[in-house]
Scaffold this motif. Sequence first.
Motif, PDB file in Angstrom:
ATOM      1  N   MET A 166       0.801  -1.256   0.134  1.00 47.13           N
ATOM      2  CA  MET A 166      -0.079  -0.084  -0.201  1.00 47.13           C
ATOM      3  C   MET A 166       0.817   1.436  -0.062  1.00 47.13           C
ATOM      4  N   TYR A 167       2.016   1.501   0.759  1.00 46.59           N
ATOM      5  CA  TYR A 167       2.718   2.356   0.713  1.00 46.59           C
ATOM      6  C   TYR A 167       3.544   2.671  -0.618  1.00 46.59           C
ATOM      7  N   GLY A 168       3.706   1.743  -1.313  1.00 48.31           N
ATOM      8  CA  GLY A 168       4.049   1.920  -2.855  1.00 48.31           C
ATOM      9  C   GLY A 168       3.255   2.429  -3.733  1.00 48.31           C
ATOM     10  N   VAL A 169       1.898   2.508  -3.480  1.00 47.83           N
ATOM     11  CA  VAL A 169       0.946   3.246  -4.366  1.00 47.83           C
ATOM     12  C   VAL A 169       0.273   4.233  -3.379  1.00 47.83           C
ATOM     13  N   GLY A 170       1.003   4.933  -2.612  1.00 46.31           N
ATOM     14  CA  GLY A 170       0.909   6.050  -1.876  1.00 46.31           C
ATOM     15  C   GLY A 170      -0.261   6.090  -0.847  1.00 46.31           C
ATOM     16  N   ILE A 171      -0.379   4.972  -0.185  1.00 51.68           N
ATOM     17  CA  ILE A 171      -1.664   4.710   0.779  1.00 51.68           C
ATOM     18  C   ILE A 171      -0.967   4.088   2.131  1.00 51.68           C
TER      19      ILE A 171
END
Length: 252
Positions: A166-171
């Motif tokens: 999720m961090y990888g897609v800005g979440i």
Amino acid sequence: MARGKKIYEGKAKTLYEGPEPGTLIQYFKDDATAFNAEKKAVVDGKGVLNNRLSEFFMEGLNSIGVPNHFIKRLNMREQLIRQCEIVPLEVIVRNFAAGSMSKRLGIEEGTRLPRPIIEFSYKDDDLGDPLVPEEYIIAFGWASQQDMDDIVALALRVNDFMAGVMYGVGIKLIDFKIEIGRVWEGDFMRLIVADEISPDSCRLWDIESGQKLDKDVFRRDLGNLTDAYTEVARRLGVLPTNGPAAANSVIN
Ligand code: 5GP
């Protein structure tokens, strides 16, 4: 693939007998419920999106060796899964305070926790899934001490994977709930991740804006739930080819 007899209907999913012993077909409905089904709605396309998203997360977990029930997606709303005996617990992992934790402890939503915190609720709709300490779980025989150690290890691996993806897609992964099942291989029992992993069972906040992209949009009347889930699917690159609305008309 032909569906067998309906064996269980839950709030958001229905389970049918699968084509072979030890398999089930899990059908994702568009029904959304909150507050123990006091609030209900039909959200067009939610089932299609959750089927795709749960496939994406479970396949990712499989690929890093976190055992789970997912075998393959069959169509827009159905997936083939391994049959398992569900441990009657909701396993909740929290990275930031929110929801019931914020309410219970008066901690502002979004406050980073000192470390991931795992808690357990006893799965019983009539009781409203009460929070239970590990001592109750072991004393009442819902799971053994060894099971609990394995469940905590599984939950932390799911958390690391999900938080990273999720961090990888800005979440930001605020928290999530998983369920655990037992499968037997001969005399040997194994615990696997079961049920679903989707924005229905996670809290997902956009890192930049803090916008909520999960079921709180429905619980708290913050906008259109399909749009929020579509945004998560779009960022992860798992949007159904023709979009959820088109997918809906294909399957219904
Ligand atoms: P809370 O305890 O703050 O209400 O929920 C913590 C996390 O677990 C949230 O991500 C929430 O979506 C998830 N969760 C807790 N209970 C349930 C449940 O009964 N169903 C689903 N789908 N998610 C739940």
